[in-house]
Design an enzyme around this catalytic site. Structure first.
Site, short mmCIF file in Angstrom:
data_model
loop_
_atom_site.label_atom_id
_atom_site.label_comp_id
_atom_site.label_asym_id
_atom_site.label_seq_id
_atom_site.Cartn_x
_atom_site.Cartn_y
_atom_site.Cartn_z
N GLN A 126 -0.44 48.40 69.98
CA GLN A 126 -0.46 47.87 71.28
C GLN A 126 -1.72 47.44 71.67
OE1 GLN A 126 0.64 51.05 74.01
NE2 GLN A 126 0.91 49.41 75.76
N SER A 129 -5.42 47.92 76.46
CA SER A 129 -6.44 48.19 77.13
C SER A 129 -7.63 47.66 76.37
CB SER A 129 -6.89 49.88 76.87
OG SER A 129 -5.76 50.60 77.30
N GLU A 245 7.10 52.61 77.91
CA GLU A 245 6.18 53.36 76.99
C GLU A 245 6.34 54.89 77.66
OE1 GLU A 245 2.27 52.16 77.55
OE2 GLU A 245 1.36 53.72 76.27
C1 LIG Z 1 -5.57 58.75 72.10
C2 LIG Z 1 -5.55 57.43 73.08
C3 LIG Z 1 -4.48 56.47 72.36
C4 LIG Z 1 -4.62 55.41 72.99
N1 LIG Z 1 -3.70 54.30 72.58
C5 LIG Z 1 -3.67 53.05 73.28
C6 LIG Z 1 -2.98 51.84 72.78
O1 LIG Z 1 -2.46 51.98 71.41
N2 LIG Z 1 -2.97 50.63 73.20
C7 LIG Z 1 -3.68 50.45 74.25
O2 LIG Z 1 -3.74 49.53 74.73
N3 LIG Z 1 -4.38 51.59 74.96
C8 LIG Z 1 -4.42 52.97 74.51
N4 LIG Z 1 -4.97 54.09 74.97
C9 LIG Z 1 -5.76 53.58 76.30
C10 LIG Z 1 -5.13 54.17 77.57
O3 LIG Z 1 -4.09 53.47 78.02
C11 LIG Z 1 -6.47 54.43 78.48
O4 LIG Z 1 -7.34 55.42 78.14
C12 LIG Z 1 -6.05 54.86 79.99
O5 LIG Z 1 -5.06 54.00 80.55
C13 LIG Z 1 -7.16 55.03 80.72
O6 LIG Z 1 -8.03 54.09 80.80
P1 LIG Z 1 -9.62 54.25 80.41
O7 LIG Z 1 -9.80 55.04 79.38
O8 LIG Z 1 -10.19 52.81 80.66
O9 LIG Z 1 -10.25 55.27 81.81
P2 LIG Z 1 -10.38 54.86 83.18
O10 LIG Z 1 -9.36 53.79 83.66
O11 LIG Z 1 -11.71 54.37 83.26
O12 LIG Z 1 -10.23 56.08 84.06
C14 LIG Z 1 -11.22 57.23 83.98
C15 LIG Z 1 -10.74 58.19 84.76
O13 LIG Z 1 -10.55 57.94 86.16
C16 LIG Z 1 -9.27 58.07 86.72
N5 LIG Z 1 -8.75 56.99 87.49
C17 LIG Z 1 -9.02 55.61 87.40
N6 LIG Z 1 -8.39 55.08 88.09
C18 LIG Z 1 -7.81 55.86 89.14
C19 LIG Z 1 -7.29 55.71 90.40
N7 LIG Z 1 -7.03 54.65 90.90
N8 LIG Z 1 -6.84 56.94 91.14
C20 LIG Z 1 -7.14 58.19 90.57
N9 LIG Z 1 -7.93 58.26 89.32
C21 LIG Z 1 -8.39 57.27 88.70
C22 LIG Z 1 -8.32 58.24 85.36
O14 LIG Z 1 -7.43 59.05 85.55
C23 LIG Z 1 -9.29 58.98 84.60
O15 LIG Z 1 -9.17 60.02 84.56
C24 LIG Z 1 -5.13 54.93 74.45
C25 LIG Z 1 -5.86 56.03 74.90
C26 LIG Z 1 -6.01 57.44 74.06
C27 LIG Z 1 -6.91 58.53 74.85
#
Ligand SMILES: Cc1cc2nc3c(=O)[nH]c(=O)nc-3n(C[C@H](O)[C@H](O)[C@H](O)COP(=O)(O)OP(=O)(O)OC[C@H]3O[C@@H](n4cnc5c(N)ncnc54)[C@H](O)[C@@H]3O)c2cc1C
Length: 358
Positions: A126, A129, A245
Site C-alpha cells: 500500500q 503515506s 483497512e
Molecule cells: C509499522 C507501520 C506500518 C505502516 N504501513 C504502512 C503502509 O503499508 N502503507 C502506508 O501508506 N502507510 C503505512 N504506515 C504509515 C501510517 O499510516 C502513518 O504512520 C500514520 O498514518 C501516521 O502518520 P505519520 O507517521 O506521518 O505521523 P504524523 O501524521 O506526523 O503524526 C504524528 C503524531 O501526531 C498525531 N497527530 C497528527 N495529526 C493529528 C490531529 N489532527 N489530531 C491529533 N493528533 C494528531 C498522530 O496521532 C501522531 O501521534 C505504517 C506505519 C507504521 C508505523
C-alpha cells in the site's frame, strides 16, 4: 438487541474450528505462537491453503470466489483464525485492493487482478503515506503526469509494509497539482514493482525487524489503463479503502489466544498483586470489546448497514489491549499498532466528529 449466537452460527463456528485444527500446519502455528518471523513463503503457504478450501476471501462476491457468508459468519471465521493461531492474511491485496477493484475497477481490471490476488500469485503493498503526509494524507506530493498512454510517476512513499515482498503497489498520486482543494487532483494507480525507476529501501523498526520500507519513484512509466476510477477522483477511492483497512484491527480472537497463554504462563510464576490486577483488567477490557463488537454485529445483521465510524472504537480499544497483552514479549514491536491504519489520535477525532458531533 440479541448478543447471542444462533444455533446455526454456533455450528458454523464448530465447523471452522474443526477444519482449522486439521489443516493449520503445526510449524506455522508454532511460529505464530512464539512470535517468530514469518517469511513470504510462510504467508503465501497459508494463503494458498485457504484459497484451496475456498475460504481465502469470504467477503468477495461469490462470482469472484467469495463464500457467501453473512457478516456474523465472517466475524466468527476471523475470530477462529486468530484463536487458532493462524498466520495473518496480508490485507493489501485481499482486503484493500480487491475492495477497491470490486467497487471502482473496470471489468478488465477485475479479470486481470482479482484471480491472481485470490490465488496468491501477486503480493501487494500500500503506497499511501509519504514523509510529512501520514495523518494529513491529502497533502501528498508524489506526482503522476500523463504522457500519451502512460503516467510518469516521481516521488516517494514511506512506511510501505512488505514492499520488499511485493509484486504490485497501489498508490495515491497527484495528477493535478493545480486543483482547487487538496483532495482534488489525486488519483489511484496500480504500479508493477518491476517497472524501471522503482527503488525499495528498508527501514528497520526499533525491534530490529524489517517490515517497512521507503519506495522511491524516478520517472516510472505506468500504463494509463492502470488508473482506477476517474483521474482526479482518487480521494474517493482512498476513503473507501481506509474503512476496509480499519475493519479488522480489533483482532479479538488473536488477543484471546495470547491472553490465555499469558495467564497460563503467569499463574504458576507471578504472585505480584499489581501484575494480577493488570491482567484481570485486560481480561475485562477484552470482554467489553467483544460485547461492543457483538453490538455492532447485531446492528449490521439487522440493518445491513456497514459499521461506519464505530470501527474506530474497535481499532482504539483492540490495539490498546494488544499492546497490554504482549508487553512481556513484543513491547517494541507492538508500539506500531496504535500508529498504523490511522493513528489512535486520528480515530478519536473521527469518533468526536462522526459519533459525538463535536
Ligand atoms: C509499522 C507501520 C506500518 C505502516 N504501513 C504502512 C503502509 O503499508 N502503507 C502506508 O501508506 N502507510 C503505512 N504506515 C504509515 C501510517 O499510516 C502513518 O504512520 C500514520 O498514518 C501516521 O502518520 P505519520 O507517521 O506521518 O505521523 P504524523 O501524521 O506526523 O503524526 C504524528 C503524531 O501526531 C498525531 N497527530 C497528527 N495529526 C493529528 C490531529 N489532527 N489530531 C491529533 N493528533 C494528531 C498522530 O496521532 C501522531 O501521534 C505504517 C506505519 C507504521 C508505523
Amino acid at each position: 438487541m440479541d448478543l447471542n449466537y444462533s444455533p446455526d452460527e454456533a455450528a458454523f463456528r464448530e465447523e471452522v474450528r474443526g477444519w482449522l485444527s486439521a489443516n493449520l500446519p503445526q510449524d506455522l502455528k508454532q511460529k505464530v505462537a512464539s512470535y517468530a518471523h514469518l517469511s513470504k513463503d510462510d504467508l503465501l503457504r497459508w494463503h494458498r491453503i485457504l484459497a484451496k478450501q475456498g475460504w481465502v476471501a469470504p467477503a468477495w462476491p461469490k462470482e469472484w470466489g467469495g463464500t457467501g457468508w453473512n457478516v456474523v459468519q465472517r466475524y466468527i471465521f476471523d475470530e477462529e483464525l486468530g484463536y487458532a493461531g493462524a498466520p495473518p492474511l496480508i490485507p493489501f491485496g485481499l482486503t484493500m485492493c480487491a475492495a477497491v477493484l470490486l467497487r471502482f475497477g473496470t471489468e478488465a481490471q477485475k479479470k486481470r487482478f482479482l484471480p491472481r490476488i485470490y490465488h496468491g500469485d501477486d503480493f501487494w503493498c500500500q503506497g499511501y503515506s509519504e514523509p510529512g503526509s501520514g495523518s494529513d494524507l491529502a497533502s501528498l506530493k508524489t506526482k503522476a503526469i500523463k504522457d500519451k498512454d502512460s503516467y510518469v510517476v516521481n516521488g516517494q512513499k514511506i512506511w510501505t509494509t512488505l514492499a520488499h515482498y511485493a509484486d504490485w503497489i497501489f498508490c495515491l498520486v497527484r495528477t493535478d497539482p493545480g486543483a482547487g482543494r487538496r483532495q482534488e487532483g489525486i488519483s489511484f494507480l496500480l504500479i508493477d514493482m518491476k517497472t524501471p525507476g522503482i527503488t525499495v529501501r528498508p527501514l528497520m523498526l526499533m525491534d530490529g525487524a524489517h517490515e517497512v520500507n521507503e519506495v522511491f519513484f524516478d520517472d516510472v512509466a505506468v500504463p494509463a489503463e492502470n488508473l482506477v476510477h476517474e483521474e482526479g477522483k482518487g480521494w474517493t477511492v482512498a476513503k473507501y479503502l481506509l474503512g476496509y483497512e480499519r475493519m479488522n484491527t480489533g483482532r479479538i480472537g488473536e488477543s484471546r489466544r495470547q491472553l490465555a497463554a499469558l495467564k497460563e504462563f503467569a499463574s504458576a510464576r507471578i504472585q505480584d498483586t499489581r501484575f494480577r490486577d493488570r491482567l484481570s483488567r485486560l481480561e475485562i477490557e477484552l470482554m467489553a470489546l467483544e460485547i461492543t463488537n457483538l453490538r455492532f454485529l447485531d446492528r449490521m445483521r439487522r440493518t445491513g448497514q456497514p459499521p461506519g465510524a464505530d470501527v474506530s472504537m474497535l481499532k482504539i480499544k483492540g490495539t490498546e489491549i494488544q499492546q497490554g497483552i504482549t508487553e512481556r514479549r513484543k513491547y517494541l514491536s507492538m508500539r506500531k499498532t496504535t500508529i498504523y491504519a490511522g493513528s489512535n489520535e486520528i480515530q478519536r477525532n473521527i469518533i468526536a466528529k462522526m459519533t459525538l458531533g463535536l
